[in-house]
Design a protein around this motif. Structure first.
Motif, short mmCIF file in Angstrom:
data_model
loop_
_atom_site.label_atom_id
_atom_site.label_comp_id
_atom_site.label_asym_id
_atom_site.label_seq_id
_atom_site.Cartn_x
_atom_site.Cartn_y
_atom_site.Cartn_z
N LEU A 85 0.80 -1.23 0.00
CA LEU A 85 0.00 0.00 0.00
C LEU A 85 0.83 1.28 0.00
O LEU A 85 0.29 2.37 -0.22
N ALA A 86 2.12 1.17 0.24
CA ALA A 86 2.95 2.37 0.33
C ALA A 86 2.89 3.24 -0.93
O ALA A 86 2.76 4.47 -0.83
N PRO A 87 2.97 2.66 -2.16
CA PRO A 87 2.91 3.51 -3.35
C PRO A 87 1.60 4.29 -3.49
O PRO A 87 1.57 5.37 -4.09
N LEU A 88 0.53 3.77 -2.93
CA LEU A 88 -0.76 4.46 -3.00
C LEU A 88 -0.87 5.58 -1.98
O LEU A 88 -1.80 6.38 -2.04
N LEU A 89 0.07 5.60 -1.03
CA LEU A 89 0.01 6.59 0.05
C LEU A 89 1.30 7.40 0.12
O LEU A 89 1.68 7.89 1.18
N ASP A 90 1.96 7.55 -1.01
CA ASP A 90 3.19 8.34 -1.11
C ASP A 90 4.25 7.87 -0.11
O ASP A 90 5.02 8.68 0.43
N GLY A 91 4.24 6.56 0.15
CA GLY A 91 5.25 5.99 1.05
C GLY A 91 5.03 6.31 2.51
O GLY A 91 5.87 5.99 3.35
N GLN A 92 3.88 6.89 2.87
CA GLN A 92 3.66 7.37 4.24
C GLN A 92 2.83 6.42 5.11
O GLN A 92 2.53 6.74 6.23
N VAL A 93 2.45 5.24 4.58
CA VAL A 93 1.60 4.34 5.36
C VAL A 93 2.33 3.86 6.60
O VAL A 93 3.48 3.44 6.55
N GLY A 94 1.69 3.99 7.75
CA GLY A 94 2.31 3.56 8.99
C GLY A 94 1.65 2.35 9.59
O GLY A 94 2.27 1.59 10.32
N ASP A 95 0.36 2.16 9.28
CA ASP A 95 -0.38 1.09 9.91
C ASP A 95 -1.60 0.80 9.04
O ASP A 95 -2.02 1.63 8.21
N ARG A 101 -8.09 4.76 6.94
CA ARG A 101 -8.53 6.14 7.14
C ARG A 101 -8.26 6.98 5.89
O ARG A 101 -9.09 7.81 5.50
N ARG A 102 -7.12 6.77 5.25
CA ARG A 102 -6.74 7.62 4.12
C ARG A 102 -7.35 7.16 2.80
O ARG A 102 -7.74 7.99 1.97
N LEU A 103 -7.44 5.85 2.60
CA LEU A 103 -7.96 5.35 1.33
C LEU A 103 -9.44 5.01 1.40
O LEU A 103 -10.13 5.02 0.37
N GLY A 104 -9.92 4.68 2.59
CA GLY A 104 -11.33 4.31 2.76
C GLY A 104 -11.55 2.82 2.55
O GLY A 104 -10.91 2.21 1.69
N ARG A 105 -12.45 2.27 3.34
CA ARG A 105 -12.75 0.84 3.22
C ARG A 105 -13.28 0.47 1.83
O ARG A 105 -12.87 -0.54 1.26
N PRO A 106 -14.21 1.25 1.26
CA PRO A 106 -14.72 0.87 -0.07
C PRO A 106 -13.61 0.75 -1.13
O PRO A 106 -13.62 -0.18 -1.94
N ALA A 107 -12.67 1.70 -1.12
CA ALA A 107 -11.59 1.66 -2.11
C ALA A 107 -10.69 0.45 -1.88
O ALA A 107 -10.25 -0.21 -2.84
N LEU A 108 -10.41 0.13 -0.62
CA LEU A 108 -9.58 -1.04 -0.33
C LEU A 108 -10.30 -2.33 -0.68
O LEU A 108 -9.68 -3.29 -1.15
N LEU A 109 -11.61 -2.37 -0.46
CA LEU A 109 -12.38 -3.54 -0.82
C LEU A 109 -12.34 -3.75 -2.34
O LEU A 109 -12.14 -4.88 -2.81
N GLU A 110 -12.49 -2.69 -3.10
CA GLU A 110 -12.42 -2.80 -4.55
C GLU A 110 -11.03 -3.23 -5.00
O GLU A 110 -10.89 -4.04 -5.93
N LEU A 111 -10.00 -2.72 -4.35
CA LEU A 111 -8.63 -3.10 -4.68
C LEU A 111 -8.38 -4.58 -4.39
O LEU A 111 -7.71 -5.27 -5.17
N ALA A 112 -8.91 -5.07 -3.27
CA ALA A 112 -8.74 -6.49 -2.94
C ALA A 112 -9.42 -7.37 -3.97
O ALA A 112 -8.90 -8.43 -4.35
#
Length: 405
Positions: A85-95, A101-112
Motif C-alpha cells: 500500500l505504500a505507493p498508494l500513500l506516497d510511502g507514508q503508510v504507517g499502519d 482512514r486515508r484510502l477508505g474501506r470501499p476503495a480497499l475492498l475494490e482493490l482487494a
C-alpha cells in the motif's frame, strides 16, 4: 514379666508415629494419576477472511529495517499474496488503520477484489508482528472450560509487559528451573486511545491471533496467600522476551462481534492437538473487557517486578495496547490438588520440611514445582507449538534451550 505404663505409652506412641509415616508413604508417595486433558475438537483449516466480511493486512519487513503494510488478498505455500500500500500513500503508510482512514474501506475492498496486477507473492518469513507496543492487558479464565481445569470460576485481568514477536520464531526455555506453558488467544487493538465506551464503539478494531507463554513456577511462587482472582502474580509469570507471538494478519472486520464469535482457535504440540475453542465461548467479549479496564482506572492494584502497577496508565486504553482474550481448556498447568496440599502439610512436619522453607504454603508450592520439573510434561527444548485459527493465520514456534544470561 509386665510392661510398665510408661513403656507401654512409649510403645503406643511409636506405633502411632510409625502408622503416620506408613500412611504418608502409602498415600503420598504413590503417583498422583494421569493428567486429565481437555476434549479437543477439530483444528481450523484456515483461510483469508472473505473481503466482504473483513479486510486483512500484514506488516512486511524489508531491507535495512524498512517495512510496509500489505493488503492481503490470498495465501500460497509458505507465502502470502498481497498489495503493497505504500505507493498508494506516497510511502507514508504507517499502519493498517492509517491506510483505511486515508484510502477508505470501499476503495480497499475494490482493490482487494480487483488488484489490477498489483498483487505480489511474499515469503512468510518476512512478515512482522502485527502489534508493537510493550504494555498490554490480558484476561484470565475468560473461557469457562479453562476455568474448570484450573479451579477458577471468575474472570480477572492483569497487565502483561512484552514486545510482540512474529508468527514464525523460537522461544527459549530453561526446563531445569521453569515450568513453561502455552496458551492460544484472540487479540484486539485499536486505531485510537480508548477513554470511554463511546471511543471503543467508534474505533476501528483489528483482530489477530496471539500466543501467550507462561512460567508456571514463577506464577505459583508469586500468587498471594489468598488468591481472589485479582490477577496478582500473573504479570511476572507472563511478561518477558518472546512470550507473546502474534499471528501474521491484522484483520479489520465489518462486524467485529460476529467475526470474533465465529473465529475458531486451536493449539497443537508436537503434532498432538491440545486446545480448541471459539470466540463464542468467551465469557466477556472485547467491549466488556474494555469496560473492565476503564472501570479499573489507574489504580495500582497489580504488582510487576516488586512494584505496584495499574492495568493501564491514566486509566486510558492506549492505541497500541493489546487486549488478550484468555484461552480455552487444554493447557499443561494444573494447581496442586487437595491430596497434594494435604500430603505437603504432613511432609512439612514429618519430613522436617520446616527446616528448609519459611512456611507450609511455600513448602507445598516448592514440592509441586519439583514434581512438575521431574515430570518433564511442560515445554522442553525440541518441542514445537503451533497455534491456528479460521481466518487469522497461524503461529509456529520452535522451543529451544534458553541462552545463558
Amino acid at each position: 514379666m509386665t510392661i510398665s505404663k510408661k513403656r507401654c505409652a512409649l510403645l503406643v506412641s511409636a506405633v502411632v508415629v510409625a502408622a503416620v509415616y506408613a500412611g504418608y508413604f502409602l498415600i503420598c508417595a504413590s503417583p498422583s494419576g494421569s493428567l486429565e486433558t481437555a476434549e479437543v475438537g477439530p483444528q481450523p483449516a484456515g483461510s483469508i477472511a472473505p473481503f466482504e466480511e473483513a479486510l486483512t493486512f500484514a506488516r512486511l519487513g524489508g531491507a535495512e529495517g524498512s517495512e510496509t503494510v500489505l493488503l492481503v488478498t490470498g495465501e500460497a505455500e509458505e507465502a502470502v499474496i498481497g498489495i503493497d500500500l505504500a505507493p498508494l500513500l506516497d510511502g507514508q503508510v504507517g499502519d493498517a488503520f492509517d491506510a483505511i482512514r486515508r484510502l477508505g474501506r470501499p476503495a480497499l475492498l475494490e482493490l482487494a477484489r480487483n488488484p489490477a496486477g498489483m498483487a505480489r507473492r511474499y515469503g512468510v518469513e518476512r512478515l512482522m508482528p502485527v502489534a508493537q507496543g510493550e504494555e498490554h492487558i490480558a484476561f484470565g479464565t475468560n473461557f469457562a472450560d479453562h476455568g474448570e481445569e484450573v479451579n477458577n470460576d471468575g474472570v480477572f485481568a492483569f497487565p502483561k509487559f512484552t514486545r510482540p514477536t512474529a508468527a514464525l520464531g523460537a522461544f527459549g526455555v530453561d526446563a531445569e528451573a521453569g515450568l513453561f506453558d502455552y496458551e492460544v488467544e484472540l487479540c484486539m487493538r485499536f486505531d485510537r486511545d480508548i477513554r470511554n465506551i463511546g471511543d471503543f464503539d467508534a474505533a476501528l478494531k483489528g483482530v489477530f491471533l496471539c500466543g501467550d507463554f507462561t512460567d508456571r513456577a514463577a506464577l505459583l511462587r508469586n500468587l498471594p496467600d489468598e488468591e481472589n482472582l485479582s490477577g496478582l502474580g500473573f504479570s511476572d509469570a507472563k511478561s518477558g522476551q518472546g512470550r507473546m507471538p502474534t499471528g501474521p494478519y491484522l484483520v479489520v472486520p465489518e462486524d467485529w462481534r460476529r467475526f470474533v464469535s465465529e473465529e475458531a482457535i486451536a493449539t497443537v504440540r508436537n503434532g498432538t492437538p491440545m486446545q480448541s475453542g471459539s470466540g463464542a465461548e468467551m465469557i466477556l467479549d472485547f467491549r466488556q473487557m474494555a469496560g473492565f479496564v476503564l472501570e479499573a482506572g489507574d489504580a495500582a492494584r497489580w504488582v510487576f517486578e516488586g512494584r505496584p502497577v495499574p492495568l493501564t496508565a491514566d486509566g486510558v486504553l492506549r492505541r497500541g495496547t493489546v487486549l488478550l482474550s484468555g484461552t480455552p481448556a487444554g493447557i499443561l498447568f494444573r494447581p496442586p490438588t487437595e491430596r497434594e496440599i494435604g500430603c505437603g502439610a504432613v511432609a512439612y512436619v514429618c519430613l522436617a520440611g520446616f527446616l528448609s522453607v519459611a512456611s507450609p504454603r511455600d513448602y507445598v508450592i516448592e514440592r509441586a514445582i519439583e514434581r512438575d520439573l521431574e515430570s518433564r510434561r511442560f515445554l522442553q527444548p525440541g518441542d514445537r507449538v503451533e497455534h491456528s485459527s479460521s481466518r487469522l493465520g497461524r503461529i509456529a514456534i520452535a522451543v529451544i534451550a534458553a541462552s545463558p544470561e
